[in-house]
Design a protein around this motif. Structure first.
Motif, PDB file in Angstrom:
ATOM      1  N   LEU A 372      11.665   0.212  18.909  1.00  0.00           N
ATOM      2  CA  LEU A 372      11.693  -0.507  17.642  1.00  0.00           C
ATOM      3  C   LEU A 372      10.262  -0.645  17.148  1.00  0.00           C
ATOM      4  CD1 LEU A 372      13.640  -2.011  15.701  1.00  0.00           C
ATOM      5  CD2 LEU A 372      13.081  -4.101  16.966  1.00  0.00           C
ATOM      6  N   TRP A 373       9.984  -0.117  15.955  1.00  0.00           N
ATOM      7  CA  TRP A 373       8.619  -0.088  15.451  1.00  0.00           C
ATOM      8  C   TRP A 373       8.461  -1.064  14.296  1.00  0.00           C
ATOM      9  CZ3 TRP A 373       4.680   1.202  18.035  1.00  0.00           C
ATOM     10  CH2 TRP A 373       3.443   1.465  17.442  1.00  0.00           C
ATOM     11  N   ARG A 374       7.233  -1.247  13.855  1.00  0.00           N
ATOM     12  CA  ARG A 374       6.960  -2.191  12.771  1.00  0.00           C
ATOM     13  C   ARG A 374       7.626  -1.759  11.476  1.00  0.00           C
ATOM     14  NH1 ARG A 374       1.444  -0.073  13.274  1.00  0.00           N
ATOM     15  NH2 ARG A 374       0.729  -2.097  14.080  1.00  0.00           N
ATOM     16  N   GLU A 375       8.027  -2.732  10.689  1.00  0.00           N
ATOM     17  CA  GLU A 375       8.655  -2.478   9.397  1.00  0.00           C
ATOM     18  C   GLU A 375       7.632  -2.401   8.276  1.00  0.00           C
ATOM     19  OE1 GLU A 375      11.584  -5.463   8.723  1.00  0.00           O
ATOM     20  OE2 GLU A 375      12.790  -4.928  10.474  1.00  0.00           O
ATOM     21  N   PHE A 376       6.434  -2.926   8.526  1.00  0.00           N
ATOM     22  CA  PHE A 376       5.406  -2.909   7.488  1.00  0.00           C
ATOM     23  C   PHE A 376       4.043  -3.064   8.155  1.00  0.00           C
ATOM     24  CE2 PHE A 376       6.031  -7.359   8.332  1.00  0.00           C
ATOM     25  CZ  PHE A 376       4.796  -7.960   8.100  1.00  0.00           C
ATOM     26  N   LEU A 377       2.991  -2.738   7.417  1.00  0.00           N
ATOM     27  CA  LEU A 377       1.638  -3.028   7.852  1.00  0.00           C
ATOM     28  C   LEU A 377       0.857  -3.602   6.685  1.00  0.00           C
ATOM     29  CD1 LEU A 377      -0.360  -0.651   6.598  1.00  0.00           C
ATOM     30  CD2 LEU A 377       0.450   0.647   8.567  1.00  0.00           C
ATOM     31  N   VAL A 378      -0.251  -4.241   7.028  1.00  0.00           N
ATOM     32  CA  VAL A 378      -1.102  -4.868   6.019  1.00  0.00           C
ATOM     33  C   VAL A 378      -2.497  -4.265   6.113  1.00  0.00           C
ATOM     34  CG1 VAL A 378      -2.191  -7.025   5.268  1.00  0.00           C
ATOM     35  CG2 VAL A 378       0.208  -7.022   6.003  1.00  0.00           C
ATOM     36  N   CYS A 379      -3.066  -4.005   4.961  1.00  0.00           N
ATOM     37  CA  CYS A 379      -4.442  -3.515   4.844  1.00  0.00           C
ATOM     38  C   CYS A 379      -5.207  -4.516   3.993  1.00  0.00           C
ATOM     39  CB  CYS A 379      -4.428  -2.127   4.208  1.00  0.00           C
ATOM     40  SG  CYS A 379      -6.046  -1.354   3.987  1.00  0.00           S
ATOM     41  N   GLU A 380      -6.462  -4.762   4.338  1.00  0.00           N
ATOM     42  CA  GLU A 380      -7.274  -5.728   3.618  1.00  0.00           C
ATOM     43  C   GLU A 380      -8.418  -5.027   2.888  1.00  0.00           C
ATOM     44  OE1 GLU A 380      -6.812  -9.297   6.984  1.00  0.00           O
ATOM     45  OE2 GLU A 380      -8.764  -8.344   6.634  1.00  0.00           O
ATOM     46  N   VAL A 381      -8.924  -5.678   1.848  1.00  0.00           N
ATOM     47  CA  VAL A 381     -10.200  -5.287   1.268  1.00  0.00           C
ATOM     48  C   VAL A 381     -10.867  -6.528   0.697  1.00  0.00           C
ATOM     49  CG1 VAL A 381      -9.579  -4.749  -1.141  1.00  0.00           C
ATOM     50  CG2 VAL A 381     -11.323  -3.404   0.014  1.00  0.00           C
ATOM     51  N   ASP A 382     -12.166  -6.661   0.970  1.00  0.00           N
ATOM     52  CA  ASP A 382     -12.933  -7.820   0.532  1.00  0.00           C
ATOM     53  C   ASP A 382     -12.223  -9.093   1.022  1.00  0.00           C
ATOM     54  OD1 ASP A 382     -15.445  -8.110  -1.247  1.00  0.00           O
ATOM     55  OD2 ASP A 382     -14.131  -9.721  -1.946  1.00  0.00           O
ATOM     56  N   THR A 384     -10.098 -11.050  -1.020  1.00  0.00           N
ATOM     57  CA  THR A 384      -8.841 -11.346  -1.699  1.00  0.00           C
ATOM     58  C   THR A 384      -7.821 -10.210  -1.706  1.00  0.00           C
ATOM     59  OG1 THR A 384      -9.694 -10.622  -3.854  1.00  0.00           O
ATOM     60  CG2 THR A 384     -10.063 -12.921  -3.237  1.00  0.00           C
ATOM     61  N   GLY A 385      -8.237  -8.978  -1.493  1.00  0.00           N
ATOM     62  CA  GLY A 385      -7.332  -7.844  -1.654  1.00  0.00           C
ATOM     63  C   GLY A 385      -6.448  -7.598  -0.448  1.00  0.00           C
ATOM     64  N   ARG A 386      -5.163  -7.353  -0.697  1.00  0.00           N
ATOM     65  CA  ARG A 386      -4.221  -7.053   0.375  1.00  0.00           C
ATOM     66  C   ARG A 386      -3.250  -5.959  -0.080  1.00  0.00           C
ATOM     67  NH1 ARG A 386      -7.636  -9.673   2.188  1.00  0.00           N
ATOM     68  NH2 ARG A 386      -7.532 -11.564   3.472  1.00  0.00           N
ATOM     69  N   MET A 387      -2.897  -5.101   0.855  1.00  0.00           N
ATOM     70  CA  MET A 387      -1.874  -4.081   0.636  1.00  0.00           C
ATOM     71  C   MET A 387      -0.782  -4.273   1.671  1.00  0.00           C
ATOM     72  SD  MET A 387      -2.149   0.061   1.107  1.00  0.00           S
ATOM     73  CE  MET A 387      -1.801   0.057   2.876  1.00  0.00           C
ATOM     74  N   VAL A 388       0.458  -4.268   1.237  1.00  0.00           N
ATOM     75  CA  VAL A 388       1.601  -4.296   2.142  1.00  0.00           C
ATOM     76  C   VAL A 388       2.310  -2.961   2.003  1.00  0.00           C
ATOM     77  CG1 VAL A 388       3.710  -5.486   2.824  1.00  0.00           C
ATOM     78  CG2 VAL A 388       1.840  -6.787   1.770  1.00  0.00           C
ATOM     79  N   ARG A 389       2.452  -2.258   3.117  1.00  0.00           N
ATOM     80  CA  ARG A 389       3.061  -0.921   3.097  1.00  0.00           C
ATOM     81  C   ARG A 389       4.289  -0.910   3.979  1.00  0.00           C
ATOM     82  NH1 ARG A 389       5.040   3.862   2.534  1.00  0.00           N
ATOM     83  NH2 ARG A 389       3.691   5.692   2.321  1.00  0.00           N
ATOM     84  N   THR A 390       5.422  -0.550   3.401  1.00  0.00           N
ATOM     85  CA  THR A 390       6.639  -0.272   4.155  1.00  0.00           C
ATOM     86  C   THR A 390       6.919   1.217   3.999  1.00  0.00           C
ATOM     87  OG1 THR A 390       8.216  -0.564   2.337  1.00  0.00           O
ATOM     88  CG2 THR A 390       7.473  -2.568   3.495  1.00  0.00           C
ATOM     89  N   PRO A 391       7.887   1.770   4.693  1.00  0.00           N
ATOM     90  CA  PRO A 391       8.192   3.190   4.470  1.00  0.00           C
ATOM     91  C   PRO A 391       8.558   3.498   3.017  1.00  0.00           C
ATOM     92  CG  PRO A 391       9.198   2.448   6.508  1.00  0.00           C
ATOM     93  CD  PRO A 391       8.651   1.218   5.830  1.00  0.00           C
ATOM     94  N   GLU A 392       9.115   2.520   2.306  1.00  0.00           N
ATOM     95  CA  GLU A 392       9.571   2.771   0.930  1.00  0.00           C
ATOM     96  C   GLU A 392       8.583   2.309  -0.126  1.00  0.00           C
ATOM     97  OE1 GLU A 392      11.296   0.780   3.060  1.00  0.00           O
ATOM     98  OE2 GLU A 392      12.812   2.195   3.806  1.00  0.00           O
ATOM     99  N   TRP A 393       7.842   1.220   0.131  1.00  0.00           N
ATOM    100  CA  TRP A 393       7.090   0.558  -0.922  1.00  0.00           C
ATOM    101  C   TRP A 393       5.630   0.347  -0.531  1.00  0.00           C
ATOM    102  CZ3 TRP A 393       9.891   0.344  -5.206  1.00  0.00           C
ATOM    103  CH2 TRP A 393      11.287   0.202  -5.113  1.00  0.00           C
ATOM    104  N   LYS A 394       4.809   0.218  -1.571  1.00  0.00           N
ATOM    105  CA  LYS A 394       3.436  -0.245  -1.397  1.00  0.00           C
ATOM    106  C   LYS A 394       3.162  -1.320  -2.448  1.00  0.00           C
ATOM    107  CE  LYS A 394      -0.225   2.495  -0.835  1.00  0.00           C
ATOM    108  NZ  LYS A 394      -1.375   3.384  -1.155  1.00  0.00           N
ATOM    109  N   LEU A 395       2.806  -2.510  -1.969  1.00  0.00           N
ATOM    110  CA  LEU A 395       2.403  -3.605  -2.846  1.00  0.00           C
ATOM    111  C   LEU A 395       0.904  -3.805  -2.711  1.00  0.00           C
ATOM    112  CD1 LEU A 395       3.115  -6.111  -4.680  1.00  0.00           C
ATOM    113  CD2 LEU A 395       3.136  -7.429  -2.543  1.00  0.00           C
ATOM    114  N   ILE A 396       0.220  -3.875  -3.843  1.00  0.00           N
ATOM    115  CA  ILE A 396      -1.214  -4.162  -3.879  1.00  0.00           C
ATOM    116  C   ILE A 396      -1.387  -5.464  -4.657  1.00  0.00           C
ATOM    117  CG2 ILE A 396      -3.471  -3.393  -4.699  1.00  0.00           C
ATOM    118  CD1 ILE A 396      -2.394  -0.492  -4.439  1.00  0.00           C
ATOM    119  N   THR A 397      -2.024  -6.434  -4.029  1.00  0.00           N
ATOM    120  CA  THR A 397      -2.163  -7.737  -4.669  1.00  0.00           C
ATOM    121  C   THR A 397      -3.530  -8.321  -4.344  1.00  0.00           C
ATOM    122  OG1 THR A 397      -1.150  -9.935  -4.893  1.00  0.00           O
ATOM    123  CG2 THR A 397      -1.081  -8.939  -2.710  1.00  0.00           C
ATOM    124  N   TYR A 398      -4.094  -9.028  -5.304  1.00  0.00           N
ATOM    125  CA  TYR A 398      -5.364  -9.723  -5.131  1.00  0.00           C
ATOM    126  C   TYR A 398      -5.138 -11.197  -5.425  1.00  0.00           C
ATOM    127  CZ  TYR A 398      -7.643  -5.162  -5.024  1.00  0.00           C
ATOM    128  OH  TYR A 398      -8.014  -3.882  -4.681  1.00  0.00           O
TER     129      TYR A 398
END
Length: 453
Positions: A372-382, A384-398
């Motif tokens: 059983l593997w992760r359903e999503f991962l998070v990437c940071e920048v600076d 305030t910046g965050r990215m949420v990545r699932t196999p289907e979607w990518k959300l970019i939010t600050y």
């Protein structure tokens, strides 16, 4: 000569055989204890995951990285923990997110007390050796690793010396201790200097003979509904006035040049792989290849890094262990993060990971196990910046920004249409932000004043 063996001879030989078997068994145990696998981590600077011919790019020749792909498992959904040099490297060497190490921008040190992999492996019986680019500020490299002292500010000048030092180490290593050798190449980072030298718009291509070789950029355009906090600010900022005037072919010329920088480092990777084979250590050495972050490559009319579009955030992650792991596997399914490096290396070595690692060991995937593997991962920048990545979607939010980005990564791989402003995708955005909040609740962020030292 054929003759019957006497009972006394049989018992003597039998007893000797039993003793020999017992000695052999215990010798095997000793060998297993002593022969933990060697770990060879080859990393480059600013390489996009698919900037290699093994991943289908027909405008580049990377026979040595391709060889590594053919010999191992290549994870194509692999993302930098933070698409900036120092933050990404702090995540590699601690297993913690940059917001926890304190390294949210370049030139900020890892918080004291958080161990790095050199210290961790050295204290657990490994020979920890480093050569090449470190770029983890104010963390003295020589206090964590045995350092092979070479270096230069540019990959074109320095990567050859880095490769030679690594080759000499491999060909002359005779210790019983396993080693963790980290080799840090600079290329294709030199593309930054290329951009500085070519930033002004030009009327015609300098080398007409390559005009028909310029790679296309299918996503040169972009959806203008970008976050104000960072992305639009970037487009108004440093040097953008000149870059924004580039013609389509000049952007393509930039990508063509970027591929040449990747080819430079590919040659050096080949020298290390050849030396590993010649050393006789290949069958007991795990090789991992990755990059700290990618490069804009002209996609969405962007260059360098520091944002979450695929070209800057998605990086190669290839693992090979001759005779132990499957070969020639392209994994397009499992999400992999830069924070996975530390727990993976430790698991392969049979030692516990550093405390509070946020990643997961890839060892079960490398062994072909159905886990059983992760359903999503998070990437940071600076900060305030965050990215949420699932196999289907990518959300970019600050944080504090009114504009989010949402991309359908199954049907819009080029990230050309921001779906976040469209009401019918509101639930998707809400659910992804909930995942982000749950993830961040587990972290222990460094105090903001430390993150900005």
């Amino acid at each position: 000569m054929n003759r019957k063996m006497s009972r006394r001879e049989f018992l003597r030989v039998g007893a000797f055989g039993v003793v020999t078997a017992i000695q052999s068994q215990y010798a095997s145990v000793r060998v297993q204890r002593r022969r933990q696998p060697n770990l060879l981590f080859i990393h480059v600077d600013q390489m996009f995951c698919d900037a290699m011919s093994a991943h289908g790019c027909q405008y580049i020749r990377t026979p040595n990285i391709d060889r590594l792909v053919a010999q191992g498992i290549s994870f194509r959904l692999s993302y930098s923990a933070n698409p900036v040099c120092c933050p990404a490297r702090s995540a590699w060497y601690t297993g913690r997110m940059p917001s926890e190490t304190g390294v949210v921008v370049n030139d900020v040190p890892i918080i004291e007390g958080i161990p790095d992999l050199g210290q961790w492996f050295r204290a657990r019986g490994y020979e920890a050796v480093y050569v090449g680019k470190w770029h983890v500020p104010k963390r003295p490299l020589a206090k964590s690793f045995t350092v092979l002292p070479v270096g230069h500010f540019s990959g074109q000048q320095g990567d050859g010396a880095i490769a030679r030092a690594a080759v000499n180490f491999l060909l002359n290593y005779h210790s019983d201790k396993p080693f963790f050798l980290s080799v840090g190449f600079l290329q294709p980072h030199d593309i930054c200097y290329w951009c500085f030298a070519h930033q002004k718009p030009i009327d015609k291509i300098p080398f007409p003979e390559i005009a028909d070789q310029l790679p296309p950029i299918e996503n040169l355009d972009f959806d203008p509904r970008e976050p104000e906090t960072f992305q639009k600010k970037w487009r108004r900022g440093w040097r953008w006035e000149q870059f924004s005037q580039w013609s389509e072919w000049q952007w393509r010329y930039y990508r063509w040049s970027y591929y040449r920088h990747v080819e430079m480092v590919d040659a050096q990777v080949g020298r290390i792989l050849d030396a590993l084979e010649d050393s006789g250590l290949a069958e007991n050495t795990v090789v991992i290849f990755s990059s700290d972050h990618g490069d804009g490559m002209g996609a969405h009319k962007l260059w360098q890094k520091m944002y979450f579009y695929e070209e800057a955030a998605r990086v190669p992650f290839i693992v090979s262990w001759k005779g132990h792991f499957p070969e020639g596997v392209i994994d397009d399914e499992h999400l992999v993060s830069g924070v996975d490096l530390a727990p993976t290396l430790c698991d392969l070595a049979g030692i516990e990971p550093p405390p509070k690692c946020r990643g997961r060991s890839l060892k079960p995937l490398l062994e072909g196990k159905d886990v059983l593997w992760r359903e999503f991962l998070v990437c940071e920048v600076d900060v305030t910046g965050r990215m949420v990545r699932t196999p289907e979607w990518k959300l970019i939010t600050y944080k504090g920004d009114q504009t989010d980005q949402l991309f359908d990564m199954r049907n819009d791989k080029s990230e050309m249409r921001n779906l976040a402003p469209e009401s019918r995708y509101g639930d998707v955005v809400t659910n992804l932000k909930k995942l982000l909040a749950e993830w961040e609740a587990q972290l222990e962020p460094a105090p903001l004043n430390l993150r900005r030292r």
